[in-house]
Write a protein that holds these residues in place. Structure first.
Motif, PDB file in Angstrom:
ATOM      1  N   ILE A  90       0.707  -1.260  -0.200  1.00  0.00           N
ATOM      2  CA  ILE A  90       0.123   0.122   0.051  1.00  0.00           C
ATOM      3  C   ILE A  90       1.015   1.448   0.102  1.00  0.00           C
ATOM      4  O   ILE A  90       0.610   2.303  -0.688  1.00  0.00           O
ATOM      5  CB  ILE A  90      -0.986  -0.068   1.439  1.00  0.00           C
ATOM      6  CG1 ILE A  90      -1.893  -1.070   1.215  1.00  0.00           C
ATOM      7  CG2 ILE A  90      -1.752   1.141   1.321  1.00  0.00           C
ATOM      8  CD1 ILE A  90      -3.062  -1.249   2.375  1.00  0.00           C
ATOM      9  N   GLU A  91       1.988   1.174   0.806  1.00  0.00           N
ATOM     10  CA  GLU A  91       3.029   2.376   0.899  1.00  0.00           C
ATOM     11  C   GLU A  91       3.658   2.548  -0.449  1.00  0.00           C
ATOM     12  O   GLU A  91       3.563   3.833  -0.724  1.00  0.00           O
ATOM     13  CB  GLU A  91       3.790   2.216   2.024  1.00  0.00           C
ATOM     14  CG  GLU A  91       4.812   3.299   2.389  1.00  0.00           C
ATOM     15  CD  GLU A  91       4.153   4.385   3.013  1.00  0.00           C
ATOM     16  OE1 GLU A  91       4.632   5.424   2.985  1.00  0.00           O
ATOM     17  OE2 GLU A  91       2.892   4.244   3.527  1.00  0.00           O
ATOM     18  N   TYR A  92       4.103   1.629  -1.149  1.00  0.00           N
ATOM     19  CA  TYR A  92       5.122   1.989  -2.137  1.00  0.00           C
ATOM     20  C   TYR A  92       4.629   1.354  -3.599  1.00  0.00           C
ATOM     21  O   TYR A  92       4.958   1.946  -4.423  1.00  0.00           O
ATOM     22  CB  TYR A  92       6.292   1.103  -2.130  1.00  0.00           C
ATOM     23  CG  TYR A  92       6.908   1.688  -0.672  1.00  0.00           C
ATOM     24  CD1 TYR A  92       7.534   2.994  -0.625  1.00  0.00           C
ATOM     25  CD2 TYR A  92       7.301   0.742   0.272  1.00  0.00           C
ATOM     26  CE1 TYR A  92       8.047   3.400   0.488  1.00  0.00           C
ATOM     27  CE2 TYR A  92       7.823   1.174   1.425  1.00  0.00           C
ATOM     28  CZ  TYR A  92       8.190   2.476   1.629  1.00  0.00           C
ATOM     29  OH  TYR A  92       8.969   2.774   2.847  1.00  0.00           O
ATOM     30  N   GLY A  93       3.386   0.829  -3.610  1.00  0.00           N
ATOM     31  CA  GLY A  93       2.703   0.311  -4.830  1.00  0.00           C
ATOM     32  C   GLY A  93       3.157  -0.885  -5.091  1.00  0.00           C
ATOM     33  O   GLY A  93       4.113  -1.796  -4.623  1.00  0.00           O
ATOM     34  N   HIS A  94       2.232  -1.680  -6.157  1.00  0.00           N
ATOM     35  CA  HIS A  94       2.670  -3.066  -6.480  1.00  0.00           C
ATOM     36  C   HIS A  94       2.065  -3.444  -7.957  1.00  0.00           C
ATOM     37  O   HIS A  94       1.141  -2.566  -8.332  1.00  0.00           O
ATOM     38  CB  HIS A  94       2.236  -4.010  -5.427  1.00  0.00           C
ATOM     39  CG  HIS A  94       0.602  -3.954  -5.429  1.00  0.00           C
ATOM     40  ND1 HIS A  94      -0.490  -4.421  -5.885  1.00  0.00           N
ATOM     41  CD2 HIS A  94      -0.131  -2.848  -4.488  1.00  0.00           C
ATOM     42  CE1 HIS A  94      -1.587  -4.115  -5.720  1.00  0.00           C
ATOM     43  NE2 HIS A  94      -1.434  -3.246  -4.776  1.00  0.00           N
ATOM     44  N   GLU A  95       2.587  -4.365  -8.359  1.00  0.00           N
ATOM     45  CA  GLU A  95       2.157  -4.932  -9.727  1.00  0.00           C
ATOM     46  C   GLU A  95       0.807  -5.592  -9.303  1.00  0.00           C
ATOM     47  O   GLU A  95       0.655  -6.522  -8.671  1.00  0.00           O
ATOM     48  CB  GLU A  95       3.232  -5.751 -10.315  1.00  0.00           C
ATOM     49  CG  GLU A  95       3.814  -5.178 -11.310  1.00  0.00           C
ATOM     50  CD  GLU A  95       4.930  -5.787 -12.095  1.00  0.00           C
ATOM     51  OE1 GLU A  95       4.423  -6.465 -13.358  1.00  0.00           O
ATOM     52  OE2 GLU A  95       5.916  -6.137 -11.780  1.00  0.00           O
ATOM     53  N   GLN A  96       0.045  -5.344 -10.501  1.00  0.00           N
ATOM     54  CA  GLN A  96      -1.347  -6.125 -10.375  1.00  0.00           C
ATOM     55  C   GLN A  96      -0.944  -7.320 -11.376  1.00  0.00           C
ATOM     56  O   GLN A  96      -0.501  -7.542 -12.552  1.00  0.00           O
ATOM     57  CB  GLN A  96      -2.656  -5.589 -10.911  1.00  0.00           C
ATOM     58  CG  GLN A  96      -2.889  -4.420  -9.975  1.00  0.00           C
ATOM     59  CD  GLN A  96      -3.861  -3.331 -10.637  1.00  0.00           C
ATOM     60  OE1 GLN A  96      -4.247  -3.630 -11.896  1.00  0.00           O
ATOM     61  NE2 GLN A  96      -4.664  -2.917  -9.780  1.00  0.00           N
ATOM     62  N   ILE A  97      -1.336  -8.731 -10.936  1.00  0.00           N
ATOM     63  CA  ILE A  97      -0.939  -9.894 -11.702  1.00  0.00           C
ATOM     64  C   ILE A  97      -2.080 -10.706 -11.531  1.00  0.00           C
ATOM     65  O   ILE A  97      -2.943 -10.906 -10.632  1.00  0.00           O
ATOM     66  CB  ILE A  97       0.135 -10.744 -11.014  1.00  0.00           C
ATOM     67  CG1 ILE A  97       1.408  -9.850 -10.674  1.00  0.00           C
ATOM     68  CG2 ILE A  97       0.417 -12.141 -11.680  1.00  0.00           C
ATOM     69  CD1 ILE A  97       2.577 -10.086 -11.115  1.00  0.00           C
ATOM     70  N   VAL A  98      -2.665 -11.260 -12.971  1.00  0.00           N
ATOM     71  CA  VAL A  98      -3.678 -11.873 -13.120  1.00  0.00           C
ATOM     72  C   VAL A  98      -3.404 -13.164 -14.153  1.00  0.00           C
ATOM     73  O   VAL A  98      -2.698 -12.858 -15.336  1.00  0.00           O
ATOM     74  CB  VAL A  98      -5.071 -11.110 -13.868  1.00  0.00           C
ATOM     75  CG1 VAL A  98      -5.889 -12.071 -14.073  1.00  0.00           C
ATOM     76  CG2 VAL A  98      -5.214 -10.074 -12.985  1.00  0.00           C
TER      77      VAL A  98
END
Length: 142
Positions: A90-98
């Motif tokens: 939440i703090e630094y962001g992330h990739e969305q993986i599907v």
């Protein structure tokens, strides 16, 4: 995901008195720094509740004040951190993986940075320390 405080709003005399207090009254200084850390944690929690609307997991409950310790430069430091396992996402962001494929990137909210900056700008830290110094002088402990 932690932030330290600066002493920008204090006068030179108050800074000198803080150095004396650190040597003469280390337990008292740790006590006031714990109070400062708790106040900073409240600012960060308030910013987190405003920024992160989704109430899944224990993110909002994970904000904690760390122990008071001496930093590398000799200053007394207290940390505010989040113990939730997904807080860094939440703090630094992330990739969305599907299905093992990246479909996008969710940018970080930078809640800690914004909350601590708001706490620094509020002047509460300087006010708490100057009030504490005044109390120590009145009670003849310094």
């Amino acid at each position: 995901m932690e932030r330290d405080f600066s002493l920008s709003g204090l006068t030179e005399l108050q800074k000198d008195l803080l150095v004396v207090a650190k040597k003469k009254l280390p337990k008292e200084q740790k006590k006031i720094m714990r109070k400062v850390g708790n106040k900073a944690r409240r600012y960060v929690v308030k910013k987190a509740k405003a920024s992160v609307k989704k109430k899944t997991g224990n993110y909002h409950k994970g904000f904690k004040r760390g122990k008071v310790f001496d930093g590398d430069g000799g200053e007394t430091v207290v940390r505010v951190f989040n113990s939730a396992p997904h807080a860094h996402l939440i703090e630094y962001g992330h990739e969305q993986i599907v299905n093992d494929q990246s479909v996008g990137f969710t940018p970080g909210k930078h809640v800690m940075e914004k909350g601590i900056r708001e706490f620094d700008d509020s002047g509460d830290y300087e006010n708490m320390l100057s009030d504490w110094i005044d109390d120590m002088l009145r009670s003849s402990k310094l």
